[in-house]
Design an enzyme around this catalytic site. Structure first.
Site, short mmCIF file in Angstrom:
data_model
loop_
_atom_site.label_atom_id
_atom_site.label_comp_id
_atom_site.label_asym_id
_atom_site.label_seq_id
_atom_site.Cartn_x
_atom_site.Cartn_y
_atom_site.Cartn_z
N SER A 98 0.82 -1.21 0.00
CA SER A 98 0.00 0.00 0.00
C SER A 98 0.85 1.26 0.00
O SER A 98 0.39 2.33 -0.40
CB SER A 98 -0.92 0.01 1.22
OG SER A 98 -0.15 -0.02 2.42
N GLY B 175 -5.48 -0.35 6.03
CA GLY B 175 -5.95 -0.87 7.31
C GLY B 175 -7.31 -0.37 7.75
O GLY B 175 -7.96 -0.99 8.58
N CYS C 24 2.54 -6.93 1.94
CA CYS C 24 1.59 -6.18 2.77
C CYS C 24 0.74 -7.19 3.51
O CYS C 24 0.06 -8.01 2.88
CB CYS C 24 0.72 -5.29 1.88
SG CYS C 24 -0.66 -4.46 2.72
N THR D 157 -1.98 -6.73 5.38
CA THR D 157 -3.41 -6.51 5.21
C THR D 157 -3.90 -7.07 3.88
O THR D 157 -4.88 -7.81 3.82
CB THR D 157 -3.74 -5.00 5.31
OG1 THR D 157 -3.32 -4.51 6.58
CG2 THR D 157 -5.23 -4.77 5.15
N CYS E 204 2.86 -5.76 10.08
CA CYS E 204 2.69 -4.81 8.99
C CYS E 204 4.09 -4.50 8.49
O CYS E 204 5.00 -4.24 9.29
CB CYS E 204 2.01 -3.53 9.48
SG CYS E 204 1.97 -2.20 8.25
#
Length: 266
Positions: free
Chosen positions: A13, A45, A76, A78, A190
């Site tokens: 991201s 997120g 990433c 997420t 993360c």
């Protein structure tokens, strides 16, 4: 046969995946790389699962068609915990994901108390529940959504000073939970968070070990590309999804990671 100039595409991201790129450079320094940052969609997120899945699948489809990577790494947590299986279903290219390093944390903790820092979207995933059940069922795993750290890492790589209150809030988010005082191992779930390793180390104090998956991801990429030839037809590229004035401030940091060109996805 794989084109020797075909790149490895690392996708995140924002700039967090640079922590994975640093480890990849150690094992495959000769590999051409495109580092793709979805700055137009940052942060992930706070988005819904449907939003993340649609965006990641769509962007990686476009990038795969345009740049023809030999392998894609979703660097990433997420995006991986939400969209990894979907991306594998739609793209005919090897895909490596990023998942919270709960297994190595459980293997190394001495106190049995593990902290997990991630985005809100990551820590609520059933995928994380399964990792906890499989590898840390006999441990105490405390989770905290520390999304502020994403912005802090982004700012740090642009030359900004990290606000110590942001770091302190992340630490307190774990320490203030029942059993938090016993934490001796913290999972950085993360890829942005290892970029704040020095600040987190100072704030947590001595005796706390940090675990992330970057080195393991790099080894997995090396294994999947074993026996392939590598050559660079151009300098490695940093690819963004949105033109922003702040990208110029990133150039010195990107160059430290071997990324000497910038482009915006068209």
């Amino acid at each position: 046969m794989v084109d020797s100039a075909a790149p490895i595409l690392l996708f995140d991201s924002g700039v967090g995946g640079l922590s994975v790129l640093a480890e990849l450079r150690k094992v495959l320094p000769q590999a051409p790389v495109i580092y793709a940052a979805d700055n137009g969609g940052l942060p992930y997120g706070t988005k819904t699962e449907a939003e993340v899945a649609a965006r990641v699948c769509g962007l990686l489809g476009r990038m795969s068609e345009q740049y023809r990577p030999r392998l894609i790494c979703i660097a990433c947590n997420t995006a991986s915990t939400i969209a990894l299986s979907m991306v594998r279903d739609v793209l005919n290219v090897p895909i490596v994901g990023t998942v919270p390093a709960i297994k190595p944390a459980a293997e190394t903790t001495r106190s049995g108390a593990i902290g997990l820092l991630g985005t809100a979207a990551t820590i609520r995933q059933a995928y994380v529940d399964r990792l906890e059940s499989e590898f840390a069922a006999d441990k105490t795993l405390l989770r905290f959504a520390a999304g502020e750290l994403v912005g802090a890492a982004e700012g740090k790589l642009r030359g900004e000073t990290v606000d110590p209150m942001v770091i302190d809030r992340a630490v307190a988010g774990l320490r203030d939970q029942p059993g938090g005082a016993e934490i001796d191992t913290v999972v950085l779930a993360c890829t942005h968070f290892p970029l704040l390793h020095a600040e987190l180390t100072d704030a947590f104090g001595p005796g706390v070990r940090f675990v992330d998956g970057a080195a393991g991801i790099a080894r997995r990429i090396a294994a999947l590309t074993g026996g392939q030839d590598f050559s660079r037809s151009a300098r490695d590229l940093a690819l963004f999804t949105k033109a922003e004035d702040s990208l110029a401030a990133l150039a010195p940091a990107l160059e430290r990671y071997g990324l000497f060109r910038q482009e915006v996805l068209t």
